[in-house]
Design an enzyme around this catalytic site. Structure first.
Site, PDB file in Angstrom:
ATOM      1  N   ARG A  75       0.959  -1.134   0.156  1.00 41.88           N
ATOM      2  CA  ARG A  75      -0.010  -0.030  -0.062  1.00 41.88           C
ATOM      3  C   ARG A  75       0.831   1.302   0.084  1.00 41.88           C
ATOM      4  NH1 ARG A  75      -2.051   1.106   4.431  1.00 41.88           N
ATOM      5  NH2 ARG A  75      -1.483  -0.863   5.584  1.00 41.88           N
ATOM      6  N   TYR A 215      -1.006  -3.598  -7.104  1.00 41.04           N
ATOM      7  CA  TYR A 215      -0.872  -4.047  -5.913  1.00 41.04           C
ATOM      8  C   TYR A 215      -2.286  -4.218  -5.013  1.00 41.04           C
ATOM      9  CZ  TYR A 215      -0.204  -5.096  -1.170  1.00 41.04           C
ATOM     10  OH  TYR A 215      -0.492  -5.774   0.220  1.00 41.04           O
ATOM     11  N   LYS A 224      -9.736  -2.042   1.542  1.00 40.11           N
ATOM     12  CA  LYS A 224      -9.460  -0.775   2.457  1.00 40.11           C
ATOM     13  C   LYS A 224     -10.057   0.486   1.946  1.00 40.11           C
ATOM     14  CE  LYS A 224      -6.335  -3.008   4.830  1.00 40.11           C
ATOM     15  NZ  LYS A 224      -6.457  -3.701   6.030  1.00 40.11           N
ATOM     16  N   HIS A 245     -11.104  -2.025  11.390  1.00 40.42           N
ATOM     17  CA  HIS A 245     -10.187  -2.813  11.016  1.00 40.42           C
ATOM     18  C   HIS A 245      -9.761  -3.713  12.000  1.00 40.42           C
ATOM     19  CE1 HIS A 245      -5.561  -3.035   9.859  1.00 40.42           C
ATOM     20  NE2 HIS A 245      -6.262  -3.908   9.001  1.00 40.42           N
ATOM     21  N   SER A 267      -0.894  -3.716  11.537  1.00 37.05           N
ATOM     22  CA  SER A 267      -0.106  -4.666  10.846  1.00 37.05           C
ATOM     23  C   SER A 267       0.809  -5.144  11.406  1.00 37.05           C
ATOM     24  CB  SER A 267       0.329  -4.161   9.602  1.00 37.05           C
ATOM     25  OG  SER A 267      -0.399  -2.863   9.169  1.00 37.05           O
ATOM     26  N   CYS A 269       0.857  -7.441  13.736  1.00 36.03           N
ATOM     27  CA  CYS A 269       0.641  -7.828  15.014  1.00 36.03           C
ATOM     28  C   CYS A 269      -0.148  -9.060  15.267  1.00 36.03           C
ATOM     29  CB  CYS A 269      -0.004  -6.773  15.797  1.00 36.03           C
ATOM     30  SG  CYS A 269       0.901  -5.333  16.013  1.00 36.03           S
ATOM     31  N   ASP A 292      -9.779  -9.498   8.743  1.00 40.05           N
ATOM     32  CA  ASP A 292      -9.356  -8.110   8.663  1.00 40.05           C
ATOM     33  C   ASP A 292     -10.328  -6.995   8.850  1.00 40.05           C
ATOM     34  OD1 ASP A 292      -7.002  -6.493   8.040  1.00 40.05           O
ATOM     35  OD2 ASP A 292      -7.866  -6.180   5.837  1.00 40.05           O
ATOM     36  N   ASN A 384       6.276  -8.529   2.232  1.00 42.83           N
ATOM     37  CA  ASN A 384       4.781  -8.234   2.064  1.00 42.83           C
ATOM     38  C   ASN A 384       4.174  -9.015   1.013  1.00 42.83           C
ATOM     39  OD1 ASN A 384       2.282  -7.105   2.839  1.00 42.83           O
ATOM     40  ND2 ASN A 384       2.324  -5.575   0.971  1.00 42.83           N
ATOM     41  N   ARG A 386       1.789 -12.121  -0.449  1.00 42.74           N
ATOM     42  CA  ARG A 386       0.607 -12.465   0.031  1.00 42.74           C
ATOM     43  C   ARG A 386       0.027 -13.797  -0.681  1.00 42.74           C
ATOM     44  NH1 ARG A 386      -2.070  -8.424   3.338  1.00 42.74           N
ATOM     45  NH2 ARG A 386      -0.491  -6.691   3.643  1.00 42.74           N
TER      46      ARG A 386
HETATM   47  C1  OXD Z   1      -3.315  -4.398   5.862  1.00 43.99           C
HETATM   48  C2  OXD Z   1      -3.959  -5.307   5.081  1.00 43.99           C
HETATM   49  O1  OXD Z   1      -2.123  -3.807   4.967  1.00 43.99           O
HETATM   50  O2  OXD Z   1      -4.667  -5.987   5.690  1.00 43.99           O
HETATM   51  O3  OXD Z   1      -3.661  -4.061   6.924  1.00 43.99           O
HETATM   52  O4  OXD Z   1      -3.314  -5.733   3.952  1.00 43.99           O
HETATM   53 MN    MN Z   2      -5.353  -5.146   7.257  1.00 43.26          MN
END
Ligand code: OXD
Ligand code: MN
Length: 608
Positions: A75, A215, A224, A245, A267, A269, A292, A384, A386
């Protein structure tokens, strides 16, 4: 393939789509119907184009592998804007630009931007199609990768259009990679325009425009952009809703009693891990509704109900292992898309932490041959990287995900951050408003790896810093308004957790499945179990005796450390929170300042 707009009966949608076609001049238009045949055809097309590689069907049936442009892997918060009419309404934590100016800039980039490409029109529902808390969006994109991912992450197709009808409301969400093709020019697997990335939300008109990046976090606009940035605004205006979130999990005791809990962590965590963990406590079971995002709404019965607006997981691959999250591994055994992980020689995937040792040979996320013992393991996958996986494939999906379109009643809300010191393992807020203070002061400590001073607190209120679509302090006010909208006793209880206390570089709490012990204590508190807590200046903490530690070998001194309040450290924490809050000026709700003052007073009293 459907090449006309006959599926679209909604007048506003049709007008908007036609406008975008005229502006972007795509070669073809495809309205997604959501059928199996359609997604098969799309995946094949992406394989032919080189965007997707089909993974070994014996090992990963119906799974695909893709690599982004190396500059387009996450992001881009610096390029994310909330374009409200007034800057003050975006608040000090968001980038802002005047909406008219921003639209002018974007339209210049969008002119002819889909030349040589197909425009996918994706009708999608966030939440079960037709559900009371659900909302509809239409994404337009020129990225097949986005179309294939949206098909996993949201409910897509004709069912959605049926619910939308001729006059229903939807959020228009435009996406383009803005790298138009000249006639005869061959497309590349991952087009993007790194110099012109803008992820823009217009809160007043509820529009989204995202250009330049392919991305997922920037381009899967249901996630988001809609489910958080636009939905926070919709929820505020609706009055009785929240868009958060947060993960949503169900937890069932050995006696068969079930509770639902939501949790917000910044993020990295462990939200996905907690959402589907295997409990170490015998007989306890966690089931996942979402990992999420939670949309919550006060019901007629006065309670807050939550849905997961998504239908898939867009999870961080590195660190996902049999130890940390076996259920996530099972979920992406089929029908999944992997982005920027390493490719093994037998057509499977690998990422850091999946096994202790990397494979002997592999291809890195940048497409380079890699040999163990010769090349650097850091080159294998992007941090990152995924997986996109269907929640229905998760072995511990909660039945309510399928059967409760109007949500599950929430018993507890948890906030948490990564804190090596100061913050205890778990504590309960005194009441809702004190809980809002906890949410507003969620923070993680910077590690040596991150820029900035070691140990410096990075505030991430409600884990929403990059996701709140309006002034964050007004969002605090919205949270504070809930006790006046229902019987406060019916609101979820609010807790704070911290799995990350460290001493001499070692974690004091084992985490993962052992976190079920903390969830069990939280349930004791919800149920009002006697003698389950002690009152402290920061809230209610468990006593060592009230935590179920059976079968866990952990030194008593360590437990004491994570279950006591360091009054001096908390007093200095109060100063940091005060300083952080001061940026909101007159928008900061006085109720929140009063909560902070009261916390300080309790700490000072405890010191004397
Ligand atoms: C974030 C995601 O960046 O869930 O929080 O991808
Ligand atoms: Mn997230």
């Amino acid at each position: 393939m459907v090449n006309d707009l006959s599926l679209i009966k909604n007048k506003k949608a049709l007008a908007w789509i036609k406008e975008q076609i005229a502006l972007c001049t795509p070669d073809k238009v495809h309205v997604m119907d959501g059928s199996i045949e359609e997604i098969r055809e799309l995946n094949e097309l992406l394989v032919k184009k080189g965007t997707f590689l089909r993974l070994n069907p014996e090992k990963r049936p119906n799974c695909f592998y893709t690599r982004t442009n190396p500059g387009d892997t996450a992001r881009v918060e610096a390029a994310t804007f909330i374009c409200s009419k007034k800057q003050e309404d975006a608040g000090p934590t968001n980038n802002w630009m005047d909406p008219t100016q921003m639209k002018k800039k974007l339209h210049a980039l969008m002119k002819g931007c889909m030349k040589g490409r197909t425009m996918y029109v994706i009708p999608f529902s966030m939440g079960p199609t037709g559900g009371k808390i659900s909302r509809i969006g239409i994404e337009i994109t020129d990225s097949g990768f986005v179309a294939a991912n949206m098909r996993i992450m949201t409910r897509v197709g004709t069912e959605v259009l049926k619910v939308l009808g001729t006059d229903g409301e939807f959020v228009p969400a435009f996406h383009s990679v803005i790298s138009p093709l000249e006639p005869g020019q061959k497309d590349i697997p991952w087009p993007c325009d790194l110099k012109n990335r803008y992820i823009v939300q217009f809160p007043e008109t509820r529009e989204i425009i995202s250009v330049g990046s392919g991305y997922g976090g920037n381009s899967l606009l249901g996630k988001k952009c809609f489910a958080l940035r636009i939905a926070t605004v919709l929820s505020r205006d609706e009055g009785r809703s929240l868009a958060e979130h947060m993960l949503v999990l169900g937890i069932t005791s050995p006696e068969g009693k079930k509770h639902y809990i939501t949790a917000a962590f910044p993020s990295a965590c462990g939200k996905t891990n907690l959402a589907m963990m295997n409990c170490s406590l015998p007989g306890w079971k966690v089931t996942v509704v979402g990992d999420d995002i939670a949309w919550m709404k006060l019901n007629k019965d006065g309670r807050l109900y939550a849905i997961n607006p998504e239908s898939g997981f867009f999870g961080v691959a590195p660190g996902t292992s049999e130890e940390s999250n076996p259920n996530a591994l099972r979920t992406c055994e089929k029908d999944a898309i992997f982005t920027n992980v390493a490719l093994t020689t037998d057509g499977d995937v690998w990422w850091k932490g999946l096994t202790d040792q990397p494979p002997a040979n592999a291809i890195t996320w940048k497409g380079k041959k890699w040999t163990r013992g010769v090349d650097d393991p850091k080159e294998l996958c992007h941090p990152n990287s995924r997986f996109t996986a269907d929640i229905s494939n998760c072995p511990v999906v909660d039945p309510a995900y399928h059967n409760a379109p109007d949500g599950v009643p929430v018993d507890a809300i948890i906030f948490g951050g990564r804190r090596e010191s100061v913050v205890p393992l778990v504590f309960q807020s005194r009441d809702w408003n004190h809980g809002v203070l906890l949410g507003s002061s969620v923070a993680s400590e910077r590690t040596a790896a991150a820029e900035g001073k070691m140990g410096e607190l990075r505030f991430d209120p409600f884990a929403m810093l990059p996701f709140c679509g309006y002034n964050m302090a007004d969002y605090f006010s919205h949270w504070l308004s809930f006790p006046s909208k229902t019987d406060p006793a019916k609101l979820p209880k609010i807790f704070h957790v911290n799995w990350f206390r460290k001493e001499n570089g070692k974690f004091l709490w084992p985490g993962y499945g052992e976190n079920s012990r903390v969830l069990k204590w939280i349930i004791d508190r919800i149920e009002g179990k006697e003698n389950s807590a002690v009152e402290t200046p920061i809230g209610y903490l468990p006593t060592i005796e009230s935590l179920d530690l059976s079968g866990l070998d952990i030194p008593k001194e360590d437990l004491k450390k994570i279950l006591t309040v360091d009054v001096d450290a908390y007093l200095s924490e109060v100063q940091k929170i005060r300083e952080y809050h001061s940026q909101f000026g007159s928008h900061l709700p006085s109720k929140l300042s009063a909560e902070l003052d009261a916390l300080e007073a309790r700490l000072k009293q405890a010191k004397n």
